[in-house]
Write a protein that holds these residues in place. Structure first.
Motif, PDB file in Angstrom:
ATOM      1  N   SER A   9       0.807  -1.224   0.000  1.00 58.08           N
ATOM      2  CA  SER A   9       0.000   0.000   0.000  1.00 58.08           C
ATOM      3  C   SER A   9       0.836   1.268   0.000  1.00 58.08           C
ATOM      4  CB  SER A   9      -0.934   0.006   1.216  1.00 58.08           C
ATOM      5  OG  SER A   9      -1.848  -1.056   1.128  1.00 58.08           O
ATOM      6  N   CYS A  10       1.981   1.250   0.701  1.00 61.14           N
ATOM      7  CA  CYS A  10       2.809   2.460   0.769  1.00 61.14           C
ATOM      8  C   CYS A  10       3.864   2.518  -0.332  1.00 61.14           C
ATOM      9  CB  CYS A  10       3.451   2.593   2.146  1.00 61.14           C
ATOM     10  SG  CYS A  10       4.775   1.428   2.516  1.00 61.14           S
ATOM     11  N   GLY A  11       4.039   1.435  -1.097  1.00 56.76           N
ATOM     12  CA  GLY A  11       4.960   1.417  -2.225  1.00 56.76           C
ATOM     13  C   GLY A  11       6.397   1.066  -1.886  1.00 56.76           C
ATOM     14  N   GLN A  12       6.701   0.770  -0.640  1.00 62.00           N
ATOM     15  CA  GLN A  12       8.064   0.473  -0.205  1.00 62.00           C
ATOM     16  C   GLN A  12       8.535  -0.902  -0.679  1.00 62.00           C
ATOM     17  OE1 GLN A  12      10.926  -1.512   1.839  1.00 62.00           O
ATOM     18  NE2 GLN A  12       8.913  -1.935   2.681  1.00 62.00           N
ATOM     19  N   LEU A  13       7.651  -1.880  -0.734  1.00 60.34           N
ATOM     20  CA  LEU A  13       7.982  -3.255  -1.127  1.00 60.34           C
ATOM     21  C   LEU A  13       7.350  -3.544  -2.482  1.00 60.34           C
ATOM     22  CD1 LEU A  13       9.221  -6.016  -0.369  1.00 60.34           C
ATOM     23  CD2 LEU A  13       7.077  -6.534   0.837  1.00 60.34           C
ATOM     24  N   THR A  14       8.168  -3.969  -3.447  1.00 57.07           N
ATOM     25  CA  THR A  14       7.652  -4.225  -4.795  1.00 57.07           C
ATOM     26  C   THR A  14       8.133  -5.560  -5.335  1.00 57.07           C
ATOM     27  OG1 THR A  14       9.507  -3.099  -5.880  1.00 57.07           O
ATOM     28  CG2 THR A  14       7.548  -1.763  -5.397  1.00 57.07           C
ATOM     29  N   ALA A  15       7.370  -6.066  -6.283  1.00 53.62           N
ATOM     30  CA  ALA A  15       7.726  -7.249  -7.063  1.00 53.62           C
ATOM     31  C   ALA A  15       7.402  -6.910  -8.511  1.00 53.62           C
ATOM     32  CB  ALA A  15       6.948  -8.465  -6.606  1.00 53.62           C
ATOM     33  N   ILE A  16       8.413  -6.931  -9.361  1.00 51.43           N
ATOM     34  CA  ILE A  16       8.217  -6.643 -10.783  1.00 51.43           C
ATOM     35  C   ILE A  16       8.448  -7.934 -11.540  1.00 51.43           C
ATOM     36  CG2 ILE A  16       9.005  -5.310 -12.773  1.00 51.43           C
ATOM     37  CD1 ILE A  16       9.958  -3.173 -10.758  1.00 51.43           C
ATOM     38  N   THR A  17       7.465  -8.312 -12.340  1.00 52.14           N
ATOM     39  CA  THR A  17       7.587  -9.547 -13.108  1.00 52.14           C
ATOM     40  C   THR A  17       7.600  -9.243 -14.601  1.00 52.14           C
ATOM     41  OG1 THR A  17       6.661 -11.729 -13.550  1.00 52.14           O
ATOM     42  CG2 THR A  17       5.100  -9.985 -13.016  1.00 52.14           C
ATOM     43  N   VAL A  82       3.045  -8.798  -0.313  1.00 54.52           N
ATOM     44  CA  VAL A  82       3.381  -8.542  -1.714  1.00 54.52           C
ATOM     45  C   VAL A  82       3.750  -9.827  -2.438  1.00 54.52           C
ATOM     46  CG1 VAL A  82       4.955  -7.311  -3.276  1.00 54.52           C
ATOM     47  CG2 VAL A  82       4.011  -6.159  -1.273  1.00 54.52           C
ATOM     48  N   TYR A  83       4.312 -10.802  -1.720  1.00 57.31           N
ATOM     49  CA  TYR A  83       4.628 -12.070  -2.378  1.00 57.31           C
ATOM     50  C   TYR A  83       4.838 -13.142  -1.330  1.00 57.31           C
ATOM     51  CZ  TYR A  83       9.602 -11.239  -1.250  1.00 57.31           C
ATOM     52  OH  TYR A  83      10.781 -11.013  -0.608  1.00 57.31           O
ATOM     53  N   TYR A  84       4.827 -14.398  -1.802  1.00 56.09           N
ATOM     54  CA  TYR A  84       5.187 -15.499  -0.922  1.00 56.09           C
ATOM     55  C   TYR A  84       5.812 -16.620  -1.726  1.00 56.09           C
ATOM     56  CZ  TYR A  84       0.553 -17.697  -1.933  1.00 56.09           C
ATOM     57  OH  TYR A  84      -0.557 -18.250  -2.521  1.00 56.09           O
ATOM     58  N   GLY A  98      -4.294  -8.737  -6.111  1.00 54.09           N
ATOM     59  CA  GLY A  98      -4.620  -7.371  -5.705  1.00 54.09           C
ATOM     60  C   GLY A  98      -3.415  -6.459  -5.579  1.00 54.09           C
ATOM     61  N   ALA A  99      -2.230  -7.030  -5.345  1.00 50.60           N
ATOM     62  CA  ALA A  99      -1.021  -6.215  -5.211  1.00 50.60           C
ATOM     63  C   ALA A  99      -0.648  -5.544  -6.545  1.00 50.60           C
ATOM     64  CB  ALA A  99       0.147  -7.061  -4.706  1.00 50.60           C
ATOM     65  N   PHE A 100      -1.197  -6.040  -7.637  1.00 48.67           N
ATOM     66  CA  PHE A 100      -0.956  -5.417  -8.937  1.00 48.67           C
ATOM     67  C   PHE A 100      -1.877  -4.212  -9.162  1.00 48.67           C
ATOM     68  CE2 PHE A 100       0.636  -9.740  -9.688  1.00 48.67           C
ATOM     69  CZ  PHE A 100       1.897  -9.443 -10.164  1.00 48.67           C
ATOM     70  N   ALA A 101      -2.995  -4.167  -8.452  1.00 47.78           N
ATOM     71  CA  ALA A 101      -3.966  -3.072  -8.619  1.00 47.78           C
ATOM     72  C   ALA A 101      -4.248  -2.838 -10.105  1.00 47.78           C
ATOM     73  CB  ALA A 101      -3.483  -1.799  -7.934  1.00 47.78           C
ATOM     74  N   ASP A 102      -4.586  -3.927 -10.795  1.00 47.66           N
ATOM     75  CA  ASP A 102      -4.794  -3.895 -12.247  1.00 47.66           C
ATOM     76  C   ASP A 102      -6.068  -4.667 -12.589  1.00 47.66           C
ATOM     77  OD1 ASP A 102      -4.744  -4.114 -15.008  1.00 47.66           O
ATOM     78  OD2 ASP A 102      -2.834  -5.184 -15.082  1.00 47.66           O
ATOM     79  N   PRO A 103      -7.180  -3.968 -12.804  1.00 44.94           N
ATOM     80  CA  PRO A 103      -8.433  -4.655 -13.119  1.00 44.94           C
ATOM     81  C   PRO A 103      -8.394  -5.491 -14.396  1.00 44.94           C
ATOM     82  CG  PRO A 103      -8.874  -2.393 -12.489  1.00 44.94           C
ATOM     83  CD  PRO A 103      -7.379  -2.527 -12.646  1.00 44.94           C
ATOM     84  N   SER A 104      -7.385  -5.286 -15.253  1.00 42.87           N
ATOM     85  CA  SER A 104      -7.284  -6.080 -16.479  1.00 42.87           C
ATOM     86  C   SER A 104      -6.444  -7.345 -16.284  1.00 42.87           C
ATOM     87  CB  SER A 104      -6.704  -5.230 -17.615  1.00 42.87           C
ATOM     88  OG  SER A 104      -5.344  -4.916 -17.361  1.00 42.87           O
ATOM     89  N   PHE A 105      -5.986  -7.606 -15.059  1.00 42.12           N
ATOM     90  CA  PHE A 105      -5.173  -8.789 -14.794  1.00 42.12           C
ATOM     91  C   PHE A 105      -5.969 -10.041 -15.152  1.00 42.12           C
ATOM     92  CE2 PHE A 105      -2.777 -11.921 -12.450  1.00 42.12           C
ATOM     93  CZ  PHE A 105      -1.479 -11.449 -12.530  1.00 42.12           C
ATOM     94  N   PRO A 106      -5.316 -11.068 -15.695  1.00 47.03           N
ATOM     95  CA  PRO A 106      -6.042 -12.294 -16.076  1.00 47.03           C
ATOM     96  C   PRO A 106      -6.783 -12.915 -14.895  1.00 47.03           C
ATOM     97  CG  PRO A 106      -3.774 -12.358 -16.884  1.00 47.03           C
ATOM     98  CD  PRO A 106      -3.887 -11.157 -15.997  1.00 47.03           C
ATOM     99  N   GLY A 107      -7.947 -13.452 -15.166  1.00 47.68           N
ATOM    100  CA  GLY A 107      -8.760 -14.077 -14.132  1.00 47.68           C
ATOM    101  C   GLY A 107      -8.254 -15.453 -13.732  1.00 47.68           C
ATOM    102  N   PRO A 108      -8.785 -15.985 -12.647  1.00 45.00           N
ATOM    103  CA  PRO A 108      -8.341 -17.292 -12.161  1.00 45.00           C
ATOM    104  C   PRO A 108      -8.792 -18.434 -13.065  1.00 45.00           C
ATOM    105  CG  PRO A 108     -10.213 -16.545 -10.886  1.00 45.00           C
ATOM    106  CD  PRO A 108      -9.836 -15.417 -11.807  1.00 45.00           C
ATOM    107  N   THR A 109      -7.947 -19.475 -13.092  1.00 51.73           N
ATOM    108  CA  THR A 109      -8.279 -20.688 -13.845  1.00 51.73           C
ATOM    109  C   THR A 109      -8.366 -21.897 -12.923  1.00 51.73           C
ATOM    110  OG1 THR A 109      -5.923 -21.093 -14.272  1.00 51.73           O
ATOM    111  CG2 THR A 109      -7.150 -19.853 -15.950  1.00 51.73           C
ATOM    112  N   PHE A 110      -8.128 -21.689 -11.634  1.00 49.57           N
ATOM    113  CA  PHE A 110      -8.033 -22.785 -10.674  1.00 49.57           C
ATOM    114  C   PHE A 110      -8.588 -22.311  -9.340  1.00 49.57           C
ATOM    115  CE2 PHE A 110      -5.512 -25.595  -7.845  1.00 49.57           C
ATOM    116  CZ  PHE A 110      -5.750 -26.818  -8.457  1.00 49.57           C
ATOM    117  N   SER A 111      -9.393 -23.141  -8.674  1.00 53.93           N
ATOM    118  CA  SER A 111     -10.007 -22.795  -7.394  1.00 53.93           C
ATOM    119  C   SER A 111      -9.868 -23.962  -6.422  1.00 53.93           C
ATOM    120  CB  SER A 111     -11.486 -22.462  -7.616  1.00 53.93           C
ATOM    121  OG  SER A 111     -12.142 -22.174  -6.399  1.00 53.93           O
TER     122      SER A 111
END
Length: 131
Positions: A9-17, A82-84, A98-111
């Motif tokens: 939320s504060c932007g201090q910890l990031t993961a870029i893929t 942010v990750y595990y 949710g950490a991507f804050a991107d509504p266009s992110f691909p949806g789930p394929t597995f539940s």
């Protein structure tokens, strides 16, 4: 292939893929509900070599039903995960969608853990199910 940035939320910890997710999944287990503060967790698995991590994280280890240990990395300032990683799956980094804050992110394929799914939640019709 798309470059995506996940952050706390504060932007201090990031993961870029720099890769597309290997799998996007939803977990309805009670531990994930508690961890996220939501009724399920949505996460994306990426090849570890495609993820660049930056910032300081605190960790919390949880042993799952199958006996493997998950290490959750969260920001000590704002508390957002942010990750595990999962013991025995060092080839992957899992990032909450949710950490991507991107509504266009691909949806789930597995539940998973659908027996613990809240009765008002509906999964996509074409999703793979595992109890």
């Amino acid at each position: 292939m798309t470059t995506r940035t996940a952050s706390c939320s504060c932007g201090q910890l990031t993961a870029i893929t720099s890769a597309d997710p290997v799998r996007v999944s939803v977990c309805h287990c009670l531990a994930c509900q508690r961890r996220t503060g939501s009724v399920f967790a949505a996460q994306a698995r990426f090849p570890a070599e495609s993820v660049a991590l930056a910032g300081a994280s605190s960790t919390f280890d949880r042993v799952g039903d199958g006996g493997s240990r998950a290490t959750f990395h969260f920001c000590a300032t704002c508390g957002a995960t942010v990750y595990y990683t999962i013991e025995g799956r060092e080839d992957s980094v899992i990032i909450p969608v949710g950490a991507f804050a991107d509504p266009s992110f691909p949806g789930p394929t597995f539940s998973v853990y659908e027996e613990r799914m809240h009765r008002w939640v509906a999964m996509p019709a074409d999703i793979e199910h595992m109890d």
